[in-house]
Design a protein around this motif. Structure first.
Motif, PDB file in Angstrom:
ATOM      1  N   MET A   1      47.009  61.040  50.418  1.00  0.00           N
ATOM      2  CA  MET A   1      45.576  61.211  50.081  1.00  0.00           C
ATOM      3  C   MET A   1      45.392  62.470  49.245  1.00  0.00           C
ATOM      4  O   MET A   1      46.071  62.698  48.276  1.00  0.00           O
ATOM      5  CB  MET A   1      44.744  61.350  51.380  1.00  0.00           C
ATOM      6  CG  MET A   1      44.692  60.084  52.216  1.00  0.00           C
ATOM      7  SD  MET A   1      43.820  58.730  51.391  1.00  0.00           S
ATOM      8  CE  MET A   1      44.889  57.380  51.886  1.00  0.00           C
ATOM      9  N   SER A   2      44.522  63.284  49.725  1.00  0.00           N
ATOM     10  CA  SER A   2      44.269  64.544  49.019  1.00  0.00           C
ATOM     11  C   SER A   2      45.560  65.345  48.969  1.00  0.00           C
ATOM     12  O   SER A   2      46.263  65.471  49.962  1.00  0.00           O
ATOM     13  CB  SER A   2      43.198  65.337  49.762  1.00  0.00           C
ATOM     14  OG  SER A   2      43.671  65.660  51.039  1.00  0.00           O
ATOM     15  N   THR A   3      45.826  65.845  47.831  1.00  0.00           N
ATOM     16  CA  THR A   3      47.076  66.567  47.621  1.00  0.00           C
ATOM     17  C   THR A   3      47.252  67.681  48.636  1.00  0.00           C
ATOM     18  O   THR A   3      46.360  68.500  48.838  1.00  0.00           O
ATOM     19  CB  THR A   3      47.133  67.122  46.179  1.00  0.00           C
ATOM     20  OG1 THR A   3      47.744  68.397  46.210  1.00  0.00           O
ATOM     21  CG2 THR A   3      45.752  67.245  45.574  1.00  0.00           C
ATOM     22  N   ARG A   4      48.375  67.713  49.236  1.00  0.00           N
ATOM     23  CA  ARG A   4      48.663  68.693  50.290  1.00  0.00           C
ATOM     24  C   ARG A   4      48.888  70.075  49.678  1.00  0.00           C
ATOM     25  O   ARG A   4      49.689  70.224  48.761  1.00  0.00           O
ATOM     26  CB  ARG A   4      49.916  68.231  51.041  1.00  0.00           C
ATOM     27  CG  ARG A   4      50.328  69.156  52.136  1.00  0.00           C
ATOM     28  CD  ARG A   4      51.633  68.691  52.753  1.00  0.00           C
ATOM     29  NE  ARG A   4      51.427  67.666  53.771  1.00  0.00           N
ATOM     30  CZ  ARG A   4      52.417  67.182  54.532  1.00  0.00           C
ATOM     31  NH1 ARG A   4      53.640  67.604  54.368  1.00  0.00           N
ATOM     32  NH2 ARG A   4      52.147  66.258  55.429  1.00  0.00           N
ATOM     33  N   ARG A   5      48.192  71.069  50.222  1.00  0.00           N
ATOM     34  CA  ARG A   5      48.306  72.425  49.657  1.00  0.00           C
ATOM     35  C   ARG A   5      49.647  73.050  50.002  1.00  0.00           C
ATOM     36  O   ARG A   5      50.214  72.795  51.060  1.00  0.00           O
ATOM     37  CB  ARG A   5      47.183  73.313  50.194  1.00  0.00           C
ATOM     38  CG  ARG A   5      45.824  72.922  49.714  1.00  0.00           C
ATOM     39  CD  ARG A   5      44.775  73.622  50.534  1.00  0.00           C
ATOM     40  NE  ARG A   5      44.971  73.333  51.953  1.00  0.00           N
ATOM     41  CZ  ARG A   5      44.216  73.849  52.924  1.00  0.00           C
ATOM     42  NH1 ARG A   5      43.236  74.673  52.625  1.00  0.00           N
ATOM     43  NH2 ARG A   5      44.440  73.542  54.184  1.00  0.00           N
ATOM     44  N   ARG A   6      50.081  73.930  49.119  1.00  0.00           N
ATOM     45  CA  ARG A   6      51.383  74.587  49.325  1.00  0.00           C
ATOM     46  C   ARG A   6      51.329  76.039  48.874  1.00  0.00           C
ATOM     47  O   ARG A   6      50.415  76.440  48.174  1.00  0.00           O
ATOM     48  CB  ARG A   6      52.459  73.897  48.485  1.00  0.00           C
ATOM     49  CG  ARG A   6      52.742  72.494  48.884  1.00  0.00           C
ATOM     50  CD  ARG A   6      54.163  72.147  48.546  1.00  0.00           C
ATOM     51  NE  ARG A   6      54.683  71.218  49.522  1.00  0.00           N
ATOM     52  CZ  ARG A   6      55.951  71.192  49.895  1.00  0.00           C
ATOM     53  NH1 ARG A   6      56.805  72.045  49.373  1.00  0.00           N
ATOM     54  NH2 ARG A   6      56.365  70.323  50.783  1.00  0.00           N
ATOM     55  N   GLY A   7      52.338  76.748  49.281  1.00  0.00           N
ATOM     56  CA  GLY A   7      52.577  78.110  48.773  1.00  0.00           C
ATOM     57  C   GLY A   7      51.340  78.960  48.624  1.00  0.00           C
ATOM     58  O   GLY A   7      50.546  79.115  49.560  1.00  0.00           O
ATOM     59  N   GLU A   8      51.180  79.489  47.455  1.00  0.00           N
ATOM     60  CA  GLU A   8      50.117  80.448  47.176  1.00  0.00           C
ATOM     61  C   GLU A   8      48.744  79.922  47.586  1.00  0.00           C
ATOM     62  O   GLU A   8      47.957  80.620  48.214  1.00  0.00           O
ATOM     63  CB  GLU A   8      50.121  80.787  45.680  1.00  0.00           C
ATOM     64  CG  GLU A   8      49.182  81.918  45.286  1.00  0.00           C
ATOM     65  CD  GLU A   8      49.546  83.224  45.991  1.00  0.00           C
ATOM     66  OE1 GLU A   8      48.651  84.079  46.126  1.00  0.00           O
ATOM     67  OE2 GLU A   8      50.717  83.370  46.422  1.00  0.00           O
ATOM     68  N   GLU A   9      48.467  78.699  47.228  1.00  0.00           N
ATOM     69  CA  GLU A   9      47.149  78.132  47.500  1.00  0.00           C
ATOM     70  C   GLU A   9      46.853  78.130  49.001  1.00  0.00           C
ATOM     71  O   GLU A   9      45.805  78.583  49.448  1.00  0.00           O
ATOM     72  CB  GLU A   9      47.097  76.706  46.954  1.00  0.00           C
ATOM     73  CG  GLU A   9      45.702  76.096  47.010  1.00  0.00           C
ATOM     74  CD  GLU A   9      45.744  74.621  46.653  1.00  0.00           C
ATOM     75  OE1 GLU A   9      46.826  74.142  46.245  1.00  0.00           O
ATOM     76  OE2 GLU A   9      44.700  73.941  46.807  1.00  0.00           O
ATOM     77  N   LEU A  10      47.810  77.648  49.750  1.00  0.00           N
ATOM     78  CA  LEU A  10      47.642  77.583  51.201  1.00  0.00           C
ATOM     79  C   LEU A  10      47.501  78.986  51.772  1.00  0.00           C
ATOM     80  O   LEU A  10      46.653  79.254  52.631  1.00  0.00           O
ATOM     81  CB  LEU A  10      48.834  76.861  51.819  1.00  0.00           C
ATOM     82  CG  LEU A  10      48.786  76.690  53.333  1.00  0.00           C
ATOM     83  CD1 LEU A  10      47.526  75.984  53.767  1.00  0.00           C
ATOM     84  CD2 LEU A  10      50.010  75.935  53.816  1.00  0.00           C
ATOM     85  N   GLU A  11      48.317  79.884  51.283  1.00  0.00           N
ATOM     86  CA  GLU A  11      48.280  81.260  51.778  1.00  0.00           C
ATOM     87  C   GLU A  11      46.887  81.865  51.592  1.00  0.00           C
ATOM     88  O   GLU A  11      46.334  82.488  52.509  1.00  0.00           O
ATOM     89  CB  GLU A  11      49.325  82.092  51.009  1.00  0.00           C
ATOM     90  CG  GLU A  11      49.425  83.499  51.507  1.00  0.00           C
ATOM     91  CD  GLU A  11      50.818  84.075  51.259  1.00  0.00           C
ATOM     92  OE1 GLU A  11      51.783  83.301  51.143  1.00  0.00           O
ATOM     93  OE2 GLU A  11      50.924  85.306  51.195  1.00  0.00           O
ATOM     94  N   GLN A  12      46.323  81.651  50.421  1.00  0.00           N
ATOM     95  CA  GLN A  12      44.983  82.167  50.172  1.00  0.00           C
ATOM     96  C   GLN A  12      43.972  81.539  51.120  1.00  0.00           C
ATOM     97  O   GLN A  12      43.075  82.212  51.626  1.00  0.00           O
ATOM     98  CB  GLN A  12      44.582  81.901  48.713  1.00  0.00           C
ATOM     99  CG  GLN A  12      45.307  82.789  47.706  1.00  0.00           C
ATOM    100  CD  GLN A  12      45.173  84.268  48.039  1.00  0.00           C
ATOM    101  OE1 GLN A  12      44.092  84.748  48.356  1.00  0.00           O
ATOM    102  NE2 GLN A  12      46.285  85.001  48.013  1.00  0.00           N
ATOM    103  N   ALA A  13      44.111  80.253  51.344  1.00  0.00           N
ATOM    104  CA  ALA A  13      43.181  79.563  52.244  1.00  0.00           C
ATOM    105  C   ALA A  13      43.245  80.176  53.643  1.00  0.00           C
ATOM    106  O   ALA A  13      42.222  80.407  54.288  1.00  0.00           O
ATOM    107  CB  ALA A  13      43.512  78.075  52.289  1.00  0.00           C
ATOM    108  N   ILE A  14      44.452  80.470  54.106  1.00  0.00           N
ATOM    109  CA  ILE A  14      44.614  81.054  55.437  1.00  0.00           C
ATOM    110  C   ILE A  14      43.976  82.443  55.477  1.00  0.00           C
ATOM    111  O   ILE A  14      43.204  82.766  56.387  1.00  0.00           O
ATOM    112  CB  ILE A  14      46.110  81.140  55.818  1.00  0.00           C
ATOM    113  CG1 ILE A  14      46.698  79.738  55.950  1.00  0.00           C
ATOM    114  CG2 ILE A  14      46.276  81.917  57.104  1.00  0.00           C
ATOM    115  CD1 ILE A  14      48.205  79.729  56.151  1.00  0.00           C
TER     116      ILE A  14
END
Lengths: 195, 195
Positions: A1-14
DNA sequence: CTCGTAAGGTACGTCGCGTACCCTATAGGG
DNA sequence: CCCTATAGGGTACGCGACGTACCTTACGAG
């Protein structure tokens, strides 16, 4: 489905999620599960990046503070110093400050973390600001050149910090700030004229 | 069988057990179950007397500190001040001091507890000692009478405290103590001569 | 002797950290 | 264009520790 976040993007979200928790409820309520839920991920992703809660809290703190560094120029050393001290008092008694104090307490036994906090809390920038303030006073002939010294510059802030450690936390009353400046800081600056 | 302890007797047993835990393992390890076990009782008896762990920790702390209050008389203000500061540094960096700092951190959001700590930690006695030290210096003609002021007297200790908050915990190096005295305290005392 | 009060024993609810395990998407190289 | 290593998702759980609930048992005062 919606593209799974990774690396930098996920880190920023956290980090963003953690910062929001800090802002809304403070460090004590910033639980790992809540951060994970809010970031739309799970604790695995967090623990892969930060070893424990304290580290995450400190990392997230920078997202809170935009570090409004004041640089008052009232024309007198007394005016400048009071203004800076009042500004510091306000910051430390705000929710921001509460979070910062809690982080300090949590990291109190880990020098590595303490360094991180110092870095992110803008303490060093603050110290430099006091030094340049002193230099301006010297240029005006209001203070002896020997007053430009790191220990002198940091003294008022240190005293304010210690005051916070002693009292509870509403905030330090203004009379105390005035006393720090009039009974300690200014005499100290004068006293450095005559070694 | 053996007569069951009550009231005062039991209370002392609990405090003693808690103090032993504090001494051996520090505040973090002073768990309620361990204290209860060590006192040969159970958590009920504890919670009937103190509302939570922090309160017990603070109450037990007085059993640790015999508050060796120094009163050096080296003949010079500088000598006395350095001696007192060194003594304070030693106390704060000892296991005792670690416990005290942990208690402070734990009580940081409860003014009631903070007051209790101040009372039991002998902070006020310490402040008075600095004041009388200043008075002796005035009598010797080493300091102006205006230097006898609470803010002046507490400044070195406050700075030391703040130093602890910034760094981790081994202990504050002696150079820093010397700097606090030579670059701040003594100039400050001198500076109060000329308002 | 009896009765209220306080101690003992024990079990439990709760919360939050940190970990383990297994499944699934995705990037990047062959 | 596929395939595999890597990292994210989901979930469950162990564990430690606080604080509470409830019942049983001793003690002391009247």
């Amino acid at each position: 489905m919606s593209t799974r976040r990774r690396g930098e993007e996920l880190e920023q979200a956290i980090l963003h999620a953690a910062a929001e928790e800090l802002r809304e409820s403070g460090y004590a309520e910033m639980t790992m599960d809540r951060v994970a839920a809010r970031a739309g991920t799970n604790k695995n992703a967090i623990y892969r990046r930060w070893p424990h809660r304290a580290a995450l809290g400190i990392a997230a703190y920078r997202h809170l503070s935009d570090a409004v560094m004041p640089n008052p120029d009232t024309g007198t050393l007394r005016g400048d110093a009071l203004e800076m001290l009042r500004q510091a008092n306000q910051t430390w008694s705000s929710p921001h400050g509460t979070v910062l104090r809690d982080l300090l307490a949590a990291a109190a036994d880990d020098p590595t973390l303490l360094d991180l906090i110092r870095e992110r809390s803008g303490a060093d920038t603050m110290d430099r600001a006091w030094l340049t303030m002193l230099e301006r006073a010297v240029a005006r002939g209001e203070a002896p050149p020997t007053a430009v010294h790191p220990r002198v510059a940091t003294t008022p802030i240190m005293l304010l910090r210690a005051e916070y450690a002693m009292r509870g936390f509403p905030s330090v009353p203004d009379e105390v700030l005035v006393e720090i400046i009039d009974e300690v800081f200014l005499p100290l600056v004068r006293g450095r004229a005559h070694p």
